[in-house]
Design a protein around this motif. Structure first.
Motif, PDB file in Angstrom:
ATOM      1  N   LEU A 195       0.454  -2.404  11.347  1.00 11.50           N
ATOM      2  CA  LEU A 195       0.804  -3.666  11.984  1.00 11.50           C
ATOM      3  C   LEU A 195       0.650  -4.860  11.044  1.00 11.50           C
ATOM      4  O   LEU A 195       1.144  -5.948  11.337  1.00 11.50           O
ATOM      5  CB  LEU A 195      -0.051  -3.893  13.233  1.00 11.50           C
ATOM      6  N   GLY A 196      -0.030  -4.653   9.912  1.00  9.09           N
ATOM      7  CA  GLY A 196      -0.238  -5.749   8.977  1.00  9.09           C
ATOM      8  C   GLY A 196       0.811  -5.852   7.889  1.00  9.09           C
ATOM      9  O   GLY A 196       0.732  -6.719   7.028  1.00  9.09           O
ATOM     10  N   THR A 197       1.795  -4.963   7.916  1.00  8.74           N
ATOM     11  CA  THR A 197       2.824  -4.957   6.884  1.00  8.74           C
ATOM     12  C   THR A 197       3.506  -6.323   6.800  1.00  8.74           C
ATOM     13  O   THR A 197       3.922  -6.883   7.816  1.00  8.74           O
ATOM     14  CB  THR A 197       3.880  -3.881   7.186  1.00  8.74           C
ATOM     15  N   GLY A 198       3.609  -6.843   5.599  1.00  8.06           N
ATOM     16  CA  GLY A 198       4.253  -8.128   5.393  1.00  8.06           C
ATOM     17  C   GLY A 198       3.320  -9.311   5.493  1.00  8.06           C
ATOM     18  O   GLY A 198       3.739 -10.447   5.262  1.00  8.06           O
ATOM     19  N   TRP A 199       2.045  -9.070   5.814  1.00 10.19           N
ATOM     20  CA  TRP A 199       1.080 -10.178   5.911  1.00 10.19           C
ATOM     21  C   TRP A 199       0.193 -10.182   4.675  1.00 10.19           C
ATOM     22  O   TRP A 199      -0.421  -9.171   4.331  1.00 10.19           O
ATOM     23  CB  TRP A 199       0.208 -10.031   7.156  1.00 10.19           C
ATOM     24  N   GLY A 200       0.098 -11.307   4.016  1.00 15.62           N
ATOM     25  CA  GLY A 200      -0.757 -11.407   2.851  1.00 15.62           C
ATOM     26  C   GLY A 200      -0.263 -10.512   1.731  1.00 15.62           C
ATOM     27  O   GLY A 200       0.891 -10.106   1.676  1.00 15.62           O
ATOM     28  N   ALA A 201      -1.131 -10.203   0.818  1.00 15.61           N
ATOM     29  CA  ALA A 201      -0.772  -9.369  -0.319  1.00 15.61           C
ATOM     30  C   ALA A 201      -0.642  -7.925   0.121  1.00 15.61           C
ATOM     31  O   ALA A 201      -1.487  -7.402   0.843  1.00 15.61           O
ATOM     32  CB  ALA A 201      -1.836  -9.493  -1.409  1.00 15.61           C
ATOM     33  N   GLU A 202       0.423  -7.284  -0.301  1.00 11.02           N
ATOM     34  CA  GLU A 202       0.575  -5.871  -0.006  1.00 11.02           C
ATOM     35  C   GLU A 202      -0.533  -5.091  -0.707  1.00 11.02           C
ATOM     36  O   GLU A 202      -0.892  -5.381  -1.844  1.00 11.02           O
ATOM     37  CB  GLU A 202       1.948  -5.374  -0.474  1.00 11.02           C
ATOM     38  N   PRO A 203      -1.089  -4.072  -0.067  1.00 13.48           N
ATOM     39  CA  PRO A 203      -2.145  -3.289  -0.716  1.00 13.48           C
ATOM     40  C   PRO A 203      -1.606  -2.567  -1.941  1.00 13.48           C
ATOM     41  O   PRO A 203      -0.488  -2.040  -1.915  1.00 13.48           O
ATOM     42  CB  PRO A 203      -2.569  -2.297   0.380  1.00 13.48           C
ATOM     43  N   ASP A 204      -2.379  -2.597  -3.014  1.00 17.78           N
ATOM     44  CA  ASP A 204      -1.981  -1.907  -4.242  1.00 17.78           C
ATOM     45  C   ASP A 204      -2.429  -0.454  -4.143  1.00 17.78           C
ATOM     46  O   ASP A 204      -3.454  -0.069  -4.668  1.00 17.78           O
ATOM     47  CB  ASP A 204      -2.615  -2.598  -5.453  1.00 17.78           C
ATOM     48  N   LEU A 205      -1.629   0.353  -3.466  1.00 19.99           N
ATOM     49  CA  LEU A 205      -2.013   1.737  -3.250  1.00 19.99           C
ATOM     50  C   LEU A 205      -1.838   2.553  -4.522  1.00 19.99           C
ATOM     51  O   LEU A 205      -2.690   3.343  -4.883  1.00 19.99           O
ATOM     52  CB  LEU A 205      -1.187   2.319  -2.099  1.00 19.99           C
ATOM     53  N   ALA A 206      -0.743   2.391  -5.183  1.00 17.57           N
ATOM     54  CA  ALA A 206      -0.498   3.044  -6.468  1.00 17.57           C
ATOM     55  C   ALA A 206       0.660   2.317  -7.124  1.00 17.57           C
ATOM     56  O   ALA A 206       1.717   2.885  -7.380  1.00 17.57           O
ATOM     57  CB  ALA A 206      -0.201   4.528  -6.280  1.00 17.57           C
TER      58      ALA A 206
END
Length: 830
Positions: A195-206
């Motif tokens: 649900l947080g997609t597009g909010w703030g910085a995208e997580p740096d998963l890889a």
């Protein structure tokens, strides 16, 4: 007077349209909320029986409380939800939740559907409310660092929505009228959630594993694999023009080649690799990575199907030629996959400016000017040294899968990989003295060693932790372990030893260390003049489990003392400035059950450490140190560090190379011919001392595990294990294989390709260095001929391909070697 300004509502886009949040008006909206609360879908609010007046009074009380607020949410102007926010330290959760600064409690009630269900509305409401709670106050949000909720444990629908928003359940707690699932959601949790997609910085998963970087990494590894496997004579590409290919051909200009592979074992008839390559002495290939094309017979315009260049596919296609056993092929592929990921990550860091370019490194080792953020923090030798250490790309240039690191997770890689340049603190154990050993080099004492490596505060804390458990500190030795080893091995593999108090965890030390290219060797960044620490890290990397044997550690200081004494007493070595970085103290634990099994096993190599001298105290003003692996480094733009140093040094290329050979090759030749002493002199094991970009002298490290005495001369009894008597032709391989083939052929390829120095002149200077040593030592008798016409071609990748779990038997390394005929000597007599 004008009325006070009213802040506009908080508004955010969602998948069902804009959603706004405004303060709740109890007088205006009480009836609306009462209808929502009375709906059976709102049963968990336990307010369905309230009248409109009671609802009004309830909300008015919330609004009047300085620690609570009430909100109304709208979609397209229509009311669709009610929300409450509160301070969990003062409302509802007092005494139940350990609130942190920035915590914000939250409740949300979505309006029952009226006139038809709107798919995605509840998801949109949760998204909007979390954005509101966690958003900055300057943007109309509440500025929370963490949102706290306490839904009824029976409310499965809300539990699912909370999970989708990133909430983590801490525990179940009793609250009035319910048993609640106390849960929290940080900004990072929400940003990483569905649900947080597009909010703030995208997580740096890889983030480094993206197509553009992967393509460059694949091309680099495919070019390297074809070059090195051809060098080891596992196959021979053909010239694209159809003329016969000569295995020993040399041409400095690029020529087009094709490697055809029969791939029936993969269900495809044939694959071809086409590329341009230069070829140098020692059957050294330099392949243009950008020219690589992989294709198979197909229906394309030229009767072929173009395929992605893929290092893993290449190894699968080559398996019958490489001879990798079926059961070990997946292990080799995993090491290659890890190498691929590491290559992509190195490119990513450099392109992002987080790792210095060659030009920036050269500046640090010549003018001393620091122009990169990666080198920010000073122009001192330690800063430049460690920046270069983290920037290197080819510690073992001959090995294809040279960054396996099987056992590291992504977070481990980010924390502990040398190219990340991060700092770590060692974990310390107390090892019961009767089950451990401490070996001390010349001039060392236990009290003096620990007094120098540990501060008085650390030693006092460690002693207090032992005495608090009823243990006598005098009964224990202190043993440092890598934090990865602590997390993955000590409390699990050695659980029984910890439980009985033979191993006592003491916690992290104070000093910060930086991993070196060998991963398990750590440089002290807090006190750079203090010793390196080398510890076991039980990951699989390049054909070995990277442990550290207590049995091998016991005589290590004595071996180092003997080598250091030999070097110090030899006038030739002293004149060359050659030195060794002694491993002066070692400690190991042997009280575990693994040391009592019938056969040796890797578990006996998991709890040991040694301390090695730092090169920094040996520097004169204006000198810098750098790993010799740096001479084989090219940055993301293709610029070579060695080329940069030569051009920035202000002296002729021949003069620069002669200085390097005097510092590196000349002492190694002398050690072999005068003392039958062989080192393992690859790039990671040499520290070069530079002044103004020119190599002035060399310091050898990794002495205890990797030197060998190849003759029958006298040795102290306690270091007899280093003797490995060999015939003269095999003795010569200490230079032919480890120096010529392992280092100089790569450096020659770089300098020739870059137009710095023609290859013929490069090897002529090598020959001059050998001849000069002979001329300056006329009375030295040795059957080793370093100007012989040919030498045995020892193949390192073949060892790893044969058994990627253990390349050689350390007890008899000579018998484990694999040869592919003989190799023409580039310095053979004319």
């Amino acid at each position: 007077m004008s009325a006070p300004a009213v802040a506009p509502p908080f508004t955010t886009p969602t998948r069902v349209g804009p959603v706004s949040i405004e303060p709740f008006d109890a007088d205006r909206d009480a009836a609306l909320l009462q209808g929502w609360l009375a709906d059976p879908a709102s049963a968990f609010w336990q307010m369905g029986s309230l009248s409109v007046g009671e609802v009004r009074d309830y909300v008015a009380g919330v609004v009047a409380d300085p620690h609570q607020d009430a909100w109304l949410g709208r979609r397209d102007g229509e009311p669709v939800f009610f929300a409450e926010t509160y301070d969990p330290a003062r409302v509802l959760l007092t005494g139940v939740h350990d609130a942190l600064p920035g915590d914000l409690g939250m409740h949300v009630l979505v309006a029952p559907p009226r006139g038809g269900h709107l798919p995605g509305l509840t998801d949109a409401v949760f998204t909007a409310v979390l954005r509101f709670c966690l958003g900055a106050r300057s943007d109309g949000g509440r500025g929370a660092l963490r949102v706290v909720v306490e839904p009824d444990v029976r409310n499965e629908r809300v539990a699912a929505k909370n999970a989708a928003a990133g909430f983590r359940v801490l525990r179940e707690v009793p609250l009035p009228g319910k048993r609640a699932a106390l849960s929290v959601c940080t900004r990072e949790d929400f940003a990483a959630s569905p649900l947080g997609t597009g909010w703030g910085a995208e997580p740096d998963l890889a983030g480094h594993l993206r197509p553009d970087l992967a393509d460059r990494a694949h091309r680099h590894l495919v070019a390297k694999a074809i070059a090195e496997f051809t060098h080891e004579r596992l196959f021979l590409p053909e010239r694209a023009d159809g003329t016969s290919a000569d295995g020993c051909a040399v041409h400095e200009a690029p020529v087009d080649y094709v490697l055809g592979i029969e791939t029936g074992h993969l269900g495809r008839a044939r694959v071809e690799y086409r590329f341009a390559a230069r070829r140098y002495a020692l059957e050294h290939w330099v392949i243009d990575e950008a020219s690589l094309v992989r294709a198979a017979p197909g229906a394309g315009p030229a009767g072929t199907e173009r395929l992605p260049v893929d290092a893993l596919e290449l190894v699968a296609e080559l398996q019958p030629l490489l001879g990798v056993p079926d059961d070990l092929l997946p292990v080799y592929l995993e090491e290659l996959s890890s190498t691929l990921a590491g290559t992509a990550a190195k490119l990513d860091r450099e392109l992002a400016g987080e790792s210095p370019s060659t030009a920036q490194l050269v500046s640090a080792f010549t003018s001393g000017a620091i122009t990169s953020e990666a080198l920010a923090g000073g122009t001192d030798p330690a800063t430049a040294f460690q920046a270069a250490e983290a920037a290197m790309t080819e510690g073992h240039p001959g090995f294809v899968a040279n960054n396996g690191r099987i056992g590291f997770s992504l977070s481990d890689y980010r924390a502990y990989a040398p190219e990340r340049g991060e700092r770590l603190r060692l974990m310390w154990l107390a090892a019961r003295r009767e089950h451990a050993h401490l070996a001390l080099g010349a001039g060392q004492t236990e009290e003096g060693h620990y007094g120098a490596e540990l501060s008085s505060a650390e030693r006092a804390a460690f002693a207090d932790r032992l005495t608090s458990r009823g243990l006598d500190p005098a009964d224990y030795l202190y043993l440092p372990v890598h934090p990865w080893q602590w997390e993955h091995r000590v409390p699990i593999t050695f659980a029984a030893d910890v439980a009985r108090g033979n191993l006592v965890p003491l916690g992290p030390g104070a000093d910060e260390y930086q991993p070196q290219q060998s991963i398990r060797t750590l440089f002290n960044r807090t006190r750079p003049a203090r010793h390196y620490v080398k510890v076991a890290t039980a990951i699989q990397n390049m054909g070995f489990l990277r442990g550290l044997s207590p049995a091998y550690m016991r005589p290590t200081p004595a071996i180092n003392d003997w080598v250091a004494d030999l070097v110090t007493r030899d006038a030739t070595l002293q004149a060359a400035g050659f030195g060794v970085l002694r491993e002066i103290v070692s400690v190991g634990y042997t009280g575990d059950v693994y040391h009592r099994t019938p056969q040796p096993n890797p578990y006996r190599k998991m709890l040991a450490a040694l301390w090695r001298e730092s090169p920094l105290p040996r520097l004169a003003p204006g000198e810098r140190v750098v790993t010799m692996a740096s001479l084989l480094h090219r940055d993301a733009s293709g610029e070579a560090f060695a080329t940069g140093l030569v051009r920035a040094s202000g002296i002729a290329p021949e003069e620069w190379l002669r200085a390097y050979l005097d510092a590196y090759l000349y002492p190694l030749v002398h050690c072999l011919l005068a003392h039958d002493l062989a080192f393992m002199p690859h790039g990671e094991n040499l520290i070069l001392v530079l002044r103004d970009g020119v190599v002035r002298r060399a310091l050898m490290k990794d002495i205890g595990e990797e030197i060998a005495v190849l003759g029958t001369g006298p040795l102290p009894a306690d270091i007899e294990r280093v003797r490995a008597v060999a015939p003269d032709t095999e003795k010569a391989l200490a230079v032919f294989t480890d120096v010529f083939d392992g280092v100089l052929r790569h450096l020659a390829g770089i300098l020739t390709t870059d137009g710095v120095l023609r290859e013929g002149r490069f090897w002529a200077l090598v020959a001059e260095t050998i001849d000069r040593h002979r001329a300056e030592h006329p009375g030295l008798e040795s059957g080793v001929d370093l100007r012989a016409a040919r030498f045995d071609h020892s193949c390192l990748n073949r060892l790893q391909l044969r058994n990627t779990l253990q390349m050689v038997n350390l007890a008899d390394q000579s018998a484990s070697l694999i040869y592919a005929g003989t190799m023409p000597n580039p310095v053979a007599r004319g």
